[in-house]
Motif scaffolding. Structure first.
Motif, short mmCIF file in Angstrom:
data_model
loop_
_atom_site.label_atom_id
_atom_site.label_comp_id
_atom_site.label_asym_id
_atom_site.label_seq_id
_atom_site.Cartn_x
_atom_site.Cartn_y
_atom_site.Cartn_z
N SER A 42 38.55 43.16 32.92
CA SER A 42 37.47 42.18 32.75
C SER A 42 37.82 40.83 33.36
O SER A 42 36.97 40.19 33.98
CB SER A 42 37.15 42.00 31.27
N GLN A 43 39.06 40.41 33.19
CA GLN A 43 39.49 39.14 33.79
C GLN A 43 39.41 39.21 35.32
O GLN A 43 38.94 38.27 35.96
CB GLN A 43 40.91 38.80 33.34
N GLU A 44 39.88 40.32 35.88
CA GLU A 44 39.83 40.48 37.33
C GLU A 44 38.38 40.53 37.82
O GLU A 44 38.04 39.92 38.83
CB GLU A 44 40.58 41.76 37.73
N ALA A 45 37.53 41.24 37.12
CA ALA A 45 36.12 41.33 37.50
C ALA A 45 35.45 39.97 37.41
O ALA A 45 34.61 39.62 38.26
CB ALA A 45 35.40 42.34 36.60
N SER A 46 35.80 39.19 36.42
CA SER A 46 35.24 37.85 36.27
C SER A 46 35.65 36.97 37.45
O SER A 46 34.84 36.19 37.97
CB SER A 46 35.71 37.24 34.95
N LYS A 47 36.89 37.11 37.89
CA LYS A 47 37.35 36.37 39.07
C LYS A 47 36.56 36.77 40.30
O LYS A 47 36.22 35.93 41.14
CB LYS A 47 38.84 36.62 39.31
N MET A 48 36.27 38.07 40.43
CA MET A 48 35.48 38.55 41.58
C MET A 48 34.09 37.93 41.59
O MET A 48 33.61 37.48 42.62
CB MET A 48 35.34 40.08 41.51
N ALA A 49 33.45 37.93 40.43
CA ALA A 49 32.11 37.35 40.33
C ALA A 49 32.15 35.87 40.65
O ALA A 49 31.31 35.36 41.40
CB ALA A 49 31.53 37.57 38.93
N ASP A 50 33.14 35.18 40.13
CA ASP A 50 33.29 33.75 40.39
C ASP A 50 33.49 33.48 41.88
O ASP A 50 32.85 32.60 42.46
CB ASP A 50 34.46 33.19 39.58
N HIS A 51 34.34 34.28 42.50
CA HIS A 51 34.61 34.13 43.93
C HIS A 51 33.34 34.35 44.76
O HIS A 51 33.14 33.70 45.79
CB HIS A 51 35.69 35.11 44.38
N ALA A 52 32.47 35.24 44.29
CA ALA A 52 31.22 35.53 44.98
C ALA A 52 30.13 34.51 44.64
O ALA A 52 29.01 34.62 45.13
CB ALA A 52 30.75 36.94 44.64
N ARG A 54 28.82 34.01 41.63
CA ARG A 54 27.92 34.54 40.61
C ARG A 54 28.45 34.25 39.22
O ARG A 54 29.65 34.15 39.02
CB ARG A 54 27.79 36.07 40.75
N ASN A 55 27.52 34.16 38.26
CA ASN A 55 27.89 34.02 36.85
C ASN A 55 27.95 35.39 36.17
O ASN A 55 28.52 35.52 35.10
CB ASN A 55 26.89 33.14 36.10
N THR A 56 27.33 36.38 36.79
CA THR A 56 27.20 37.70 36.20
C THR A 56 28.23 38.66 36.79
O THR A 56 28.33 38.82 38.00
CB THR A 56 25.78 38.27 36.47
N VAL A 57 28.98 39.31 35.92
CA VAL A 57 29.90 40.36 36.34
C VAL A 57 29.07 41.63 36.52
O VAL A 57 28.30 42.02 35.65
CB VAL A 57 31.00 40.60 35.27
N THR A 58 29.24 42.25 37.68
CA THR A 58 28.46 43.45 37.99
C THR A 58 29.31 44.71 37.88
O THR A 58 30.54 44.65 37.77
CB THR A 58 27.90 43.38 39.42
N ARG A 59 28.64 45.83 37.93
CA ARG A 59 29.32 47.12 37.93
C ARG A 59 30.31 47.20 39.09
O ARG A 59 31.42 47.71 38.94
CB ARG A 59 28.27 48.22 38.04
N GLU A 60 29.92 46.69 40.23
CA GLU A 60 30.78 46.71 41.40
C GLU A 60 32.05 45.90 41.17
O GLU A 60 33.13 46.30 41.62
CB GLU A 60 30.04 46.20 42.63
N ILE A 62 33.57 45.53 38.34
CA ILE A 62 34.42 46.37 37.50
C ILE A 62 35.05 47.48 38.33
O ILE A 62 36.24 47.74 38.22
CB ILE A 62 33.61 46.96 36.31
N GLU A 63 34.24 48.13 39.16
CA GLU A 63 34.75 49.23 39.99
C GLU A 63 35.90 48.75 40.89
O GLU A 63 36.95 49.39 40.97
CB GLU A 63 33.65 49.82 40.86
N ILE A 64 35.71 47.62 41.53
CA ILE A 64 36.75 47.09 42.42
C ILE A 64 37.99 46.73 41.62
O ILE A 64 39.12 46.93 42.08
CB ILE A 64 36.21 45.88 43.21
N SER A 65 37.80 46.21 40.43
CA SER A 65 38.93 45.78 39.60
C SER A 65 39.73 46.94 39.04
O SER A 65 40.86 46.75 38.59
CB SER A 65 38.42 44.92 38.43
N THR A 66 39.17 48.15 39.07
CA THR A 66 39.90 49.31 38.56
C THR A 66 40.58 50.12 39.66
O THR A 66 41.24 51.11 39.37
CB THR A 66 38.97 50.25 37.76
N GLN A 67 40.41 49.69 40.88
CA GLN A 67 41.03 50.44 41.99
C GLN A 67 42.43 49.97 42.26
O GLN A 67 42.86 48.94 41.99
CB GLN A 67 40.19 50.29 43.25
#
Length: 67
Positions: A42-52, A54-60, A62-67
């Motif tokens: 979740s922390q990694e996914a939140s960073k991805m959304a922030d970098h993009a 966005r305020n919303t964490v998306t399914r994508e 999460i998927e990227i953060s689990t790879q």
């Protein structure tokens, strides 16, 4: 952060993996491991959304953060 997964679904996961009997301590240990993994993802996914931008964490995210 304190999370608390319910015991029953965690026990079902262990049983689905093939265990006939499951101790309470096994359930608690897996709960802790799952909660730690979920927090890291979740922390990694939140960073991805922030970098993009966005305020919303998306399914994508999460998927990227689990790879």
């Amino acid at each position: 952060m304190t999370m608390s997964l319910p015991n029953a679904p965690v026990e079902r996961i262990i049983r689905k993996a093939g265990a006939e009997r499951v101790s309470e301590s096994a359930v608690e240990e897996l709960k802790q491991a799952l909660e730690e993994a979920a927090e890291e993802i979740s922390q990694e996914a939140s960073k991805m959304a922030d970098h993009a931008g966005r305020n919303t964490v998306t399914r994508e995210d999460i998927e990227i953060s689990t790879q």
